[in-house]
Design a protein around this motif. Structure first.
Motif, PDB file in Angstrom:
ATOM      1  N   GLY A 401      37.671  -3.317  15.386  1.00  0.00           N
ATOM      2  CA  GLY A 401      37.382  -4.586  15.408  1.00  0.00           C
ATOM      3  C   GLY A 401      37.165  -5.417  16.577  1.00  0.00           C
ATOM      4  N   VAL A 402      36.560  -4.645  17.474  1.00  0.00           N
ATOM      5  CA  VAL A 402      36.317  -5.218  18.984  1.00  0.00           C
ATOM      6  C   VAL A 402      34.728  -5.387  18.999  1.00  0.00           C
ATOM      7  CG1 VAL A 402      38.375  -4.242  19.988  1.00  0.00           C
ATOM      8  CG2 VAL A 402      35.762  -2.914  19.977  1.00  0.00           C
ATOM      9  N   ASN A 403      34.343  -6.342  19.808  1.00  0.00           N
ATOM     10  CA  ASN A 403      32.881  -6.280  20.049  1.00  0.00           C
ATOM     11  C   ASN A 403      32.195  -4.953  20.747  1.00  0.00           C
ATOM     12  OD1 ASN A 403      32.596  -9.083  19.128  1.00  0.00           O
ATOM     13  ND2 ASN A 403      33.311  -9.770  21.249  1.00  0.00           N
ATOM     14  N   VAL A 404      30.910  -4.680  20.497  1.00  0.00           N
ATOM     15  CA  VAL A 404      30.460  -3.561  21.164  1.00  0.00           C
ATOM     16  C   VAL A 404      28.847  -4.095  21.532  1.00  0.00           C
ATOM     17  CG1 VAL A 404      29.338  -1.284  21.093  1.00  0.00           C
ATOM     18  CG2 VAL A 404      31.445  -2.096  19.685  1.00  0.00           C
ATOM     19  N   VAL A 405      28.749  -3.934  22.986  1.00  0.00           N
ATOM     20  CA  VAL A 405      27.431  -4.338  23.693  1.00  0.00           C
ATOM     21  C   VAL A 405      26.873  -2.828  23.936  1.00  0.00           C
ATOM     22  CG1 VAL A 405      26.255  -5.221  25.728  1.00  0.00           C
ATOM     23  CG2 VAL A 405      28.333  -6.389  24.423  1.00  0.00           C
ATOM     24  N   ASP A 406      25.669  -2.576  23.350  1.00  0.00           N
ATOM     25  CA  ASP A 406      25.374  -1.057  23.504  1.00  0.00           C
ATOM     26  C   ASP A 406      23.415  -0.787  23.703  1.00  0.00           C
ATOM     27  OD1 ASP A 406      24.621  -1.689  20.808  1.00  0.00           O
ATOM     28  OD2 ASP A 406      25.308   0.290  20.033  1.00  0.00           O
ATOM     29  N   GLY A 407      22.987  -2.136  23.823  1.00  0.00           N
ATOM     30  CA  GLY A 407      21.623  -2.230  24.072  1.00  0.00           C
ATOM     31  C   GLY A 407      21.238  -2.075  25.634  1.00  0.00           C
ATOM     32  N   LEU A 408      22.255  -1.941  26.599  1.00  0.00           N
ATOM     33  CA  LEU A 408      21.859  -2.229  27.867  1.00  0.00           C
ATOM     34  C   LEU A 408      20.841  -0.941  28.680  1.00  0.00           C
ATOM     35  CD1 LEU A 408      25.437  -3.140  29.402  1.00  0.00           C
ATOM     36  CD2 LEU A 408      23.601  -4.520  28.521  1.00  0.00           C
ATOM     37  N   GLN A 409      20.087  -1.356  29.470  1.00  0.00           N
ATOM     38  CA  GLN A 409      19.176  -0.577  30.083  1.00  0.00           C
ATOM     39  C   GLN A 409      20.234   0.691  30.908  1.00  0.00           C
ATOM     40  OE1 GLN A 409      16.265  -2.273  32.982  1.00  0.00           O
ATOM     41  NE2 GLN A 409      16.945  -4.035  32.227  1.00  0.00           N
ATOM     42  N   VAL A 410      19.443   1.876  31.062  1.00  0.00           N
ATOM     43  CA  VAL A 410      20.340   2.984  31.814  1.00  0.00           C
ATOM     44  C   VAL A 410      20.683   2.466  33.116  1.00  0.00           C
ATOM     45  CG1 VAL A 410      19.998   5.462  32.292  1.00  0.00           C
ATOM     46  CG2 VAL A 410      18.803   4.553  30.315  1.00  0.00           C
ATOM     47  N   GLY A 411      21.941   2.956  33.386  1.00  0.00           N
ATOM     48  CA  GLY A 411      22.458   2.596  34.876  1.00  0.00           C
ATOM     49  C   GLY A 411      23.841   1.640  34.517  1.00  0.00           C
ATOM     50  N   PHE A 412      24.720   2.297  35.229  1.00  0.00           N
ATOM     51  CA  PHE A 412      26.102   1.610  35.321  1.00  0.00           C
ATOM     52  C   PHE A 412      26.156   0.417  35.761  1.00  0.00           C
ATOM     53  CE2 PHE A 412      30.427   1.433  34.315  1.00  0.00           C
ATOM     54  CZ  PHE A 412      30.767   2.467  33.536  1.00  0.00           C
ATOM     55  N   LYS A 413      25.151  -0.086  36.581  1.00  0.00           N
ATOM     56  CA  LYS A 413      25.262  -1.405  37.119  1.00  0.00           C
ATOM     57  C   LYS A 413      24.895  -2.440  35.933  1.00  0.00           C
ATOM     58  CE  LYS A 413      20.346  -1.832  38.530  1.00  0.00           C
ATOM     59  NZ  LYS A 413      19.591  -2.085  39.674  1.00  0.00           N
ATOM     60  N   TRP A 414      24.250  -2.028  34.939  1.00  0.00           N
ATOM     61  CA  TRP A 414      24.213  -3.051  33.903  1.00  0.00           C
ATOM     62  C   TRP A 414      25.396  -3.175  33.009  1.00  0.00           C
ATOM     63  CZ3 TRP A 414      19.867  -5.658  35.108  1.00  0.00           C
ATOM     64  CH2 TRP A 414      18.906  -4.700  35.713  1.00  0.00           C
ATOM     65  N   ILE A 415      26.284  -2.268  33.164  1.00  0.00           N
ATOM     66  CA  ILE A 415      27.583  -2.346  32.558  1.00  0.00           C
ATOM     67  C   ILE A 415      28.495  -3.409  33.575  1.00  0.00           C
ATOM     68  CG2 ILE A 415      29.784  -1.133  31.891  1.00  0.00           C
ATOM     69  CD1 ILE A 415      28.107   1.149  31.005  1.00  0.00           C
ATOM     70  N   GLY A 416      28.321  -3.153  34.738  1.00  0.00           N
ATOM     71  CA  GLY A 416      29.151  -3.956  35.786  1.00  0.00           C
ATOM     72  C   GLY A 416      28.539  -5.382  35.740  1.00  0.00           C
ATOM     73  N   ARG A 417      27.595  -5.419  35.423  1.00  0.00           N
ATOM     74  CA  ARG A 417      27.140  -6.953  35.483  1.00  0.00           C
ATOM     75  C   ARG A 417      27.446  -7.682  34.124  1.00  0.00           C
ATOM     76  NH1 ARG A 417      20.751  -9.077  34.908  1.00  0.00           N
ATOM     77  NH2 ARG A 417      20.938  -8.249  32.615  1.00  0.00           N
ATOM     78  N   THR A 418      27.602  -6.843  33.009  1.00  0.00           N
ATOM     79  CA  THR A 418      28.090  -7.452  31.736  1.00  0.00           C
ATOM     80  C   THR A 418      29.501  -7.800  31.652  1.00  0.00           C
ATOM     81  OG1 THR A 418      26.273  -6.260  30.705  1.00  0.00           O
ATOM     82  CG2 THR A 418      28.150  -6.981  29.173  1.00  0.00           C
ATOM     83  N   ILE A 419      30.335  -7.052  32.648  1.00  0.00           N
ATOM     84  CA  ILE A 419      31.628  -7.266  32.744  1.00  0.00           C
ATOM     85  C   ILE A 419      31.961  -8.806  33.089  1.00  0.00           C
ATOM     86  CG2 ILE A 419      33.798  -6.896  34.049  1.00  0.00           C
ATOM     87  CD1 ILE A 419      32.886  -4.029  34.354  1.00  0.00           C
TER      88      ILE A 419
END
Length: 501
Positions: A401-419
């Motif tokens: 029951g949580v949100n999932v963001v899974d369409g980001l570009q490759v590279g963990f920095k995009w996860i870092g920005r999304t945080i």
């Protein structure tokens, strides 16, 4: 440095022309080496280049090395500059190309900073050859530009650098590491304030400045130390980083025997103190790969990449003989985690490694299940991943029951920005297929130490139940459907490789 004699320069230019006429070097290599011999900005490298050109008359292989080193300009990509080390050359990692990177970063920061603010940079390095040298070189260049330097002496992990940038509130950060590349390589990873690798628009702005660098200014590192413009931070940062990681710990069994290998990298400075700090007392270093060594001598193929199952072979053999429960391995800069475990709990069970997606699924399930048990899981909590990562992560997140963001570009920095985009309070877990994982908001990059903590907790709970990590993975497949993948790597090095592509 005294300039070379006109006769020596003329001789080298003639040899270059002959090599080009014989199709030994490319057009770009010819033009770039001519520039390095003639222009004052390359004067400190001209004698080394001349020596190589002269020696190439006897050792023809040198021409290939020179062609590879000069056939293009090594790119300063969206995260930094990485490549094969060679003492000279525009397409190699050396004092000139690393110097350009640091100077370009300094120029960009000085041009965009708030008026009156003091720029600062946190710098760390790994176990690779010349990493400490390059870290001090970058420090000297930034000192000359007016920066204050927060310096971590000794080998440290990339996630600790990200943490240190945040801790010191630095304007930027530099990590000297080529991650899991071959021993011949090195690199600089550049971080912005907040501890995430540089993102738009800063990445393009830095790249433009790097490409425009002409002269490089330096102040001696020791002068910076004496003037207190270089501050050594490891004694303060090390325990603070471990405490930050341990905030992700969940109470439970600690009855687990872990065999851990840093693959000759920095991991023992991060993973071991985190696991021991969490109460895992039966953690042992795998001896043959414990020594920090940039040659990675006891890693199969000398490429310390935990994505490659072969690098865990020796550790698995020892773990089976000593009845350990799990093998863990981090790459040289300790931001990626690999693992292996017995398929079944019986002593004679065979062992298997996990892919990055499989570990990501296991850790996602563990984080969400742990929060659910504590009744702290919220509908606004979010799991973040990239578009090449298994769809199994989305299924697990939606089931909880949580949100999932899974369409980001490759590279963990995009996860870092999304945080930061979603709000750190909503972030619960991030992962990508290439063995990168993060729980918590202490850093904005993947972190093998927190991944090791979570995996150890899960494995210990399963051990109490008489089950294994692989059996838990099978449970996930039964619940959400079997998800399989295959990774293919094709190596095409140098100018010849580019021609083949």
């Amino acid at each position: 440095m005294a300039s070379m004699s006109a006769d020596l320069v003329a001789d080298c230019l003639a040899r270059l022309h002959e090599a080009h006429q014989n199709s030994v070097i490319t057009d770009h290599s010819l033009a770039t080496m001519q520039t390095w011999l003639r222009e004052p900005r390359y004067a400190e490298f001209a004698e080394q280049l001349a020596d190589l050109i002269i020696r190439a008359k006897v050792d023809k292989q040198i021409w290939k090395s020179l062609d590879d080193a000069y056939w293009t300009v090594i790119p300063f990509g969206t995260g930094g500059r990485r490549g094969k080390m060679f003492p000279v050359g525009s397409n190699a990692i050396n004092d000139r190309t690393i110097g350009e990177s640091a100077q370009g970063l300094a120029d960009y920061v000085m041009a965009t900073r708030t008026a009156g603010s003091e720029p600062s940079c946190t710098i760390a390095y790994d176990t690779r050859h010349r990493s400490e040298h390059f870290a001090k070189l970058c420090s000297e260049i930034l000192l000359a530009a007016g920066f204050k330097i927060f310096f971590l002496r000794g080998y440290r992990s990339t996630p600790e650098l990200s943490y240190a940038v945040r801790y010191t509130e630095s304007t930027c950060g530099i990590m000297v590491t080529a991650s899991h590349n071959p021993p011949s390589d090195n690199a600089v990873k550049v971080y912005w304030s907040g501890g995430v690798q540089v993102l738009p628009p800063h990445d393009k702005g830095i790249i433009e400045r790097v490409m425009q660098v002409n002269e490089i200014s330096r102040l001696p590192f020791n002068d910076g130390v004496n003037n207190r413009r270089v501050v050594f931070m490891e004694d303060e940062i090390d325990p603070a980083f471990v405490r930050a990681v341990l905030k992700q710990a969940t109470a439970g069994s600690r009855d687990l025997s872990v065999l851990y290998t840093p693959l000759h990298g920095v991991g023992a400075t991060a993973v071991i103190p985190v696991l021991e700090g969490a109460g895992f007392q039966n953690v042992r270093l795998y001896g043959p790969q414990a020594e920090p060594n940039g040659d990675f001598p006891n890693v199969p193929g000398h490429v310390a990449n935990p994505e490659n199952a072969d690098v865990l072979t020796g550790a698995i053999e020892e773990a089976r003989s000593r009845s350990d429960d799990v093998v863990m391995a981090s790459d040289p800069d300790c931001d990626r985690l690999g693992a292996a475990a017995a398929v079944r709990p019986e002593k004679d069970s065979k062992w298997k490694t996990f892919t990055g997606n499989q570990l990501g699924a296991l850790l996602t399930e563990w984080v969400l299940e742990s929060k659910s048990r504590k009744n702290v899981l919220q509908p606004t909590d979010t799991v973040v991943t990239t578009l090449v990562t298994s769809g199994l992560i989305r299924h697990i997140g939606k089931k909880h029951g949580v949100n999932v963001v899974d369409g980001l570009q490759v590279g963990f920095k995009w996860i870092g920005r999304t945080i930061d985009d979603i709000g750190p309070e909503h972030f619960v877990f991030g992962c990508e297929e290439s063995h990168g994982y993060l729980a918590g908001t202490h850093v904005r990059d993947k972190d093998a130490s927190v991944a090791a903590l979570l995996l150890a907790e899960l494995a210990a709970e399963l051990k109490v139940q008489g089950r294994t990590l692989h059996q838990k993975l099978d449970d996930l497949f039964c619940t959400y459907g079997c998800h399989l993948e295959r990774q293919v790597a094709i190596k095409l090095p140098g100018a010849a490789g580019m021609d083949r592509m």
